[in-house]
Motif scaffolding. Structure first.
Motif, short mmCIF file in Angstrom:
data_model
loop_
_atom_site.label_atom_id
_atom_site.label_comp_id
_atom_site.label_asym_id
_atom_site.label_seq_id
_atom_site.Cartn_x
_atom_site.Cartn_y
_atom_site.Cartn_z
N LYS A 205 0.84 -1.21 0.00
CA LYS A 205 0.00 0.00 0.00
C LYS A 205 0.87 1.25 0.00
O LYS A 205 0.59 2.24 -0.69
CB LYS A 205 -0.92 0.00 1.23
N LEU A 206 1.95 1.21 0.80
CA LEU A 206 2.89 2.33 0.83
C LEU A 206 3.50 2.55 -0.55
O LEU A 206 3.62 3.69 -1.03
CB LEU A 206 3.98 2.03 1.86
N ARG A 207 3.84 1.42 -1.25
CA ARG A 207 4.42 1.50 -2.60
C ARG A 207 3.44 2.12 -3.58
O ARG A 207 3.77 3.05 -4.33
CB ARG A 207 4.79 0.09 -3.06
N ASP A 208 2.19 1.63 -3.56
CA ASP A 208 1.19 2.07 -4.53
C ASP A 208 0.73 3.50 -4.28
O ASP A 208 0.56 4.29 -5.22
CB ASP A 208 -0.02 1.12 -4.51
N ASP A 209 0.49 3.84 -3.02
CA ASP A 209 -0.05 5.17 -2.71
C ASP A 209 0.95 6.29 -2.99
O ASP A 209 0.56 7.41 -3.33
CB ASP A 209 -0.47 5.24 -1.24
N PHE A 210 2.22 5.98 -2.87
CA PHE A 210 3.24 7.03 -3.01
C PHE A 210 4.16 6.82 -4.22
O PHE A 210 5.11 7.54 -4.41
CB PHE A 210 4.09 7.11 -1.74
N GLY A 211 3.81 5.82 -5.06
CA GLY A 211 4.57 5.60 -6.28
C GLY A 211 6.03 5.29 -6.03
O GLY A 211 6.92 5.78 -6.74
N LEU A 212 6.31 4.47 -5.04
CA LEU A 212 7.68 4.13 -4.69
C LEU A 212 8.18 2.95 -5.50
O LEU A 212 7.39 2.13 -6.02
CB LEU A 212 7.77 3.81 -3.18
N ALA A 213 9.50 2.82 -5.59
CA ALA A 213 10.10 1.70 -6.30
C ALA A 213 9.78 0.41 -5.56
O ALA A 213 9.77 0.36 -4.34
CB ALA A 213 11.61 1.89 -6.40
N ASP A 214 9.49 -0.64 -6.33
CA ASP A 214 9.13 -1.92 -5.72
C ASP A 214 10.39 -2.72 -5.39
O ASP A 214 10.94 -3.40 -6.23
CB ASP A 214 8.24 -2.70 -6.70
N ASP A 215 10.84 -2.59 -4.14
CA ASP A 215 12.02 -3.37 -3.74
C ASP A 215 11.67 -4.31 -2.58
O ASP A 215 12.50 -4.65 -1.74
CB ASP A 215 13.17 -2.44 -3.32
N ILE A 216 10.38 -4.73 -2.55
CA ILE A 216 9.95 -5.66 -1.51
C ILE A 216 10.55 -7.03 -1.80
O ILE A 216 10.28 -7.63 -2.85
CB ILE A 216 8.42 -5.75 -1.44
N SER A 217 11.38 -7.49 -0.88
CA SER A 217 12.05 -8.78 -1.05
C SER A 217 12.09 -9.49 0.29
O SER A 217 11.75 -8.92 1.34
CB SER A 217 13.47 -8.57 -1.57
N VAL A 218 12.52 -10.72 0.26
CA VAL A 218 12.62 -11.51 1.50
C VAL A 218 13.51 -10.78 2.51
O VAL A 218 13.16 -10.64 3.69
CB VAL A 218 13.18 -12.92 1.22
N MET A 219 14.66 -10.31 2.06
CA MET A 219 15.60 -9.70 2.97
C MET A 219 15.11 -8.37 3.52
O MET A 219 15.33 -8.03 4.68
CB MET A 219 16.96 -9.51 2.30
N SER A 220 14.41 -7.61 2.69
CA SER A 220 13.90 -6.32 3.18
C SER A 220 12.78 -6.53 4.19
O SER A 220 12.67 -5.82 5.18
CB SER A 220 13.41 -5.46 2.01
N VAL A 221 11.94 -7.54 3.93
CA VAL A 221 10.85 -7.83 4.88
C VAL A 221 11.43 -8.40 6.17
O VAL A 221 10.97 -8.08 7.27
CB VAL A 221 9.84 -8.81 4.25
N ALA A 222 12.48 -9.22 6.05
CA ALA A 222 13.06 -9.89 7.23
C ALA A 222 13.75 -8.92 8.18
O ALA A 222 14.05 -9.28 9.32
CB ALA A 222 14.05 -10.96 6.78
N ARG A 223 13.98 -7.69 7.71
CA ARG A 223 14.60 -6.71 8.61
C ARG A 223 13.67 -6.40 9.80
O ARG A 223 14.13 -5.97 10.86
CB ARG A 223 14.91 -5.41 7.85
N ASN A 224 12.38 -6.60 9.59
CA ASN A 224 11.43 -6.43 10.70
C ASN A 224 11.38 -7.75 11.47
O ASN A 224 10.64 -8.67 11.12
CB ASN A 224 10.04 -6.06 10.17
#
Length: 295
Positions: free
Chosen positions: A95-114
């Motif tokens: 939703k953050l990506r779509d609403d603000f037109g951000l680059a799609d860099d959602i990956s396993v490692m980026s999600v795993a940081r949380n």
């Protein structure tokens, strides 16, 4: 027994593959107020630890207990994914990506940081076994903690008994001053009565004069207060000889001593007695402050 409420004890050891640390510290408090800090994994030991402190004779004080248990191996431990939380988190990222037109860099490692999406699960451990592992370290810390309470308590006892000896000497001085004050007061009163009756040309009833003078002079006598003070001094020594916690008893006894001292001051207004009473009240206040730290 005089035990200070201010103390500290610490012990650490490795038991059955666990690194265990126990720290106990306390300051004065009217009642027993115990707080325990322990990891959630061993939270079931909290109430047992509090009960153990009470059983060991800790009855007053604000006690902070820290228990650290660190398994040196992760035998049987599992890392699990909180799937519902992970799905909600990824949806929020999209939703953050779509609403603000951000680059799609959602990956396993980026999600795993949380790291909140992961949970560490350990096999259930027998409560009695965990307690038995903790107990020798707990006892070592508690022994040092109690030793410090007793050592500091003994120092307080010596000082408080010395202060009581000063109070006894002051009371004896007051006794001498008061006897003279009462005699002088009676003589002045008798002389004043005779003078007034003479000025009014009234015949004096000798027996009545002496009786009235004795009645008024008796109001300045402090014999009863001094007797009660001596009784309180004896009780003071008896309390310190007791093996029970003595803080509350001493606090009550100090109130009684202070009451008798105030009464003496109100009855005798001569300079010597008044000055001695002020000294006694100052010393009683010092004693009162010190006994606030005795269990």
């Amino acid at each position: 027994m005089a035990k200070s409420m201010t103390a500290y004890g610490r012990a650490t050891d490795t038991v059955n593959g666990k690194e265990i640390l126990v720290e106990i510290k306390s300051v004065n408090s009217r009642y027993l107020d115990c707080s325990v800090k322990i990891s959630r994994l061993y939270g079931y030991l909290e109430e047992r630890a509090k009960a153990y402190l009470s059983a060991k004779g800790i009855t007053r004080g604000k006690v902070d207990l820290y228990i650290g248990i660190n398994p040196l191996t992760n035998k049987g431990a599992q890392i699990c994914l909180d799937e519902a939380f992970a799905a909600s988190y990824i949806e929020a990222l999209r939703k953050l990506r779509d609403d603000f037109g951000l680059a799609d860099d959602i990956s396993v490692m980026s999600v795993a940081r949380n790291t909140a999406i992961f949970a560490e699960k350990h096999p259930e451990e027998d409560e009695n076994e965990a307690w038995q592992d903790l107990l020798p370290v707990f006892d070592a810390a508690l022994d040092r903690f109690i030793e410090m309470r007793e050592r500091e308590g003994e120092n307080l006892k010596k000082d408080l008994l010395a202060k009581k000896a000063e109070l006894v000497a002051m009371a004896e001085r007051v006794e001498g001053f008061a006897a003279q004050y009462t005699a002088n007061y009676r003589a002045k009163l008798e002389n004043r009565l005779r003078t007034v009756l003479s000025e009014l040309d009234v015949s004096a009833d000798e027996g009545r004069i002496l009786t009235e003078c004795a009645i008024f002079a008796d109001r300045t006598a402090v014999d009863e207060e001094l007797v009660r003070l001596r009784s309180h001094f004896a009780a003071y020594d008896e309390i310190f000889a007791s093996e029970e916690p003595i803080g509350r008893k001493l606090d009550f006894l100090l109130q009684e001593m202070n009451r008798e001292t105030n009464t003496i001051g109100s009855k005798c207004s001569d300079k010597e007695t008044s000055a001695t009473v002020v000294e006694m009240k100052c010393l009683l206040e010092k004693i009162r402050e010190q006994i606030q730290n005795i269990e």
